[in-house]
Scaffold this active site. Structure first.
Site, PDB file in Angstrom:
ATOM      1  N   LYS A  23      31.425  42.825  33.561  1.00 39.13           N
ATOM      2  CA  LYS A  23      31.558  43.423  32.076  1.00 39.13           C
ATOM      3  C   LYS A  23      32.417  42.610  31.119  1.00 39.13           C
ATOM      4  O   LYS A  23      33.541  42.652  31.088  1.00 39.13           O
ATOM      5  CB  LYS A  23      31.856  44.852  31.947  1.00 39.13           C
ATOM      6  N   HIS A 133      32.921  30.444  41.544  1.00 38.91           N
ATOM      7  CA  HIS A 133      31.657  30.322  42.501  1.00 38.91           C
ATOM      8  C   HIS A 133      30.825  29.181  42.218  1.00 38.91           C
ATOM      9  O   HIS A 133      30.043  28.623  42.761  1.00 38.91           O
ATOM     10  CB  HIS A 133      31.107  31.776  42.788  1.00 38.91           C
ATOM     11  N   ASP A 168      41.501  35.840  44.103  1.00 39.70           N
ATOM     12  CA  ASP A 168      40.682  36.923  43.814  1.00 39.70           C
ATOM     13  C   ASP A 168      40.217  37.233  45.562  1.00 39.70           C
ATOM     14  O   ASP A 168      40.361  36.652  46.455  1.00 39.70           O
ATOM     15  CB  ASP A 168      39.525  35.830  43.359  1.00 39.70           C
ATOM     16  N   HIS A 170      37.282  37.588  46.326  1.00 38.51           N
ATOM     17  CA  HIS A 170      36.364  36.410  47.042  1.00 38.51           C
ATOM     18  C   HIS A 170      36.937  35.219  47.297  1.00 38.51           C
ATOM     19  O   HIS A 170      37.571  34.725  46.364  1.00 38.51           O
ATOM     20  CB  HIS A 170      35.115  36.288  46.145  1.00 38.51           C
ATOM     21  N   ASP A 257      39.772  41.966  41.812  1.00 41.05           N
ATOM     22  CA  ASP A 257      38.711  42.706  42.405  1.00 41.05           C
ATOM     23  C   ASP A 257      39.451  43.051  43.918  1.00 41.05           C
ATOM     24  O   ASP A 257      38.701  43.703  44.780  1.00 41.05           O
ATOM     25  CB  ASP A 257      37.287  42.117  42.498  1.00 41.05           C
TER      26      ASP A 257
END
Ligand SMILES: [Zn+2]
Length: 375
Positions: A23, A133, A168, A170, A257
């Site tokens: 978002k 990414h 992060d 990820h 995250d």
């Protein structure tokens, strides 16, 4: 000016779609929380208006045909060959303004790098950036353009050496791939293990190739790891490596995250561990380009990056969120009225197993990389 905050009201104009977890509104929420604390009117801090990246800059990393594809997707209509560029329903939707959004956040990361490189400030923070990414000709993991790579490329063009630290949840795969064969960029990513989480890479044996051997560092964390393990892993690996590599600039991806309660990952960090690590990054990074990243609990994002901006400015801010902000945004996840969270501690046998696994990973990194670097 010692610190610069890159921002545009246009950040929050874009939407990946009502059901997509990323978002852009969280950026506006963060801006407003920082503003409510009065942290934009500090004497040594400035807010700089984000501007779009120019095509030549995007071409530092991305392929021309991919940029053209993004350009045609900007209307929000499906384009031919969308799939071959990783675009379409799912992670990387084609939404109205997808190209404008991507070049705006990339432009802001380039401005951040440029401000720091020109000595106009010591730290520049682009909360819209950190889209780690994206590949040279393919969108991936909600990322269309890889702003960390483009910003780092712009610093390399000036003959500089860069350390990239990614916290992060990820793995920072796109950034690692871009610099896998060079010794001019040291990439360090601390993330939830790829055995569980997208993108499925970032294991301790991915250490670079050719001249880049030893300059890619990965710390896969056990799922459900907490603040204590996060800070332990950081302390063991990051300061010694940075000290030896001695970069001209540090670029960080500060994705959140990794927090307890994030809907996409399983780590259990809180504002406590995050702030401790951000403070340590500040101490080892005299010239620092800070970027945002993931974060799908929007209140966590606003809280964490407000605290990060306070640390960047050496300010200790009260835990009680200003009333004017709560009056507007309490329902966005600020019901506790507090900025900081209590540390979330995992205990018992599960914790011991995680500690053992992390010690093993750290042992592998030290044996392979520290030995090569003479640490
Ligand atoms: Zn992420």
């Amino acid at each position: 000016m010692k610190t610069a905050f890159l921002y545009s009201e246009d950040f929050a104009r874009y939407s990946y779609g009502p059901t997509h977890p990323l978002k852009p509104y969280r950026l506006k929420l963060t801006y407003e929380l920082i503003d409510a604390y009065g942290l934009f009117s500090l004497p040594d801090a400035g807010v700089i208006k984000a501007e779009i990246a120019q095509e030549d800059d995007m071409l530092l990393f991305h392929e021309k045909d991919y940029i053209e594809a993004l350009k045609s997707a900007n209307s929000g209509e499906l384009i031919p060959d969308a799939q071959s560029y990783g675009l379409g329903p799912g992670d990387n939707p084609i939404f109205d303004g997808v190209y404008d959004w991507s070049r705006l956040v990339t432009g802001a990361s380039l401005q951040a790098a440029d401000l720091v490189a020109r000595g106009e400030c010591d730290i520049a923070f682009n909360i819209g950036g950190g889209l780690h990414h994206a590949l040279a000709r393919r969108a991936s993991g909600f990322c269309y353009l890889n702003d960390p790579v483009v910003a780092i490329m712009s610093l390399l063009k000036k003959g500089k050496r860069v350390a990239y630290i990614d916290i992060d949840a990820h793995h920072g795969d796109g950034v690692q791939d871009a610099f896998y064969a060079t010794d001019r960029v040291l990439t360090i990513s601390i993330h939830e293990t790829g055995t569980i989480l997208f993108p499925g890479t970032g294991f301790e044996d991915e250490t670079g190739t050719g001249k880049g051997e030893g300059y890619s560092v990965n710390i896969p964390m056990p799922p459900t790891a907490d603040d204590e393990l996060f800070v332990y892993a950081f302390d063991e690996i990051v300061p010694p490596l940075l000290n030896t590599f001695n970069p001209d600039f540090v670029v960080t991806q500060l994705g959140v995250d990794s927090f307890h309660g994030d809907p996409l990952a399983h780590l259990n960090y809180t504002t406590q561990g995050f702030c401790e690590v951000v403070q340590k990054i500040k101490e080892i990074s005299p010239k620092w380009v800070a970027l945002g990243g993931g974060g799908y609990n929007i209140a966590n994002v606003a809280k964490a990056w407000t605290l990060a901006w306070a640390i960047m400015n050496d300010i200790d801010i009260p835990d009680t969120i200003p009333r004017a902000f709560l009056a507007l945004h309490e329902k966005d996840g600020f019901q506790s009225g507090k900025l900081r969270e209590n540390e979330y501690r995992v205990g018992g046998a599960g914790k011991e197993a995680m500690r053992k696994e992390l010690e093993r990973v750290i042992g592998v990194i030290k044996k392979k990389i520290f030995t090569k670097m003479g640490i």
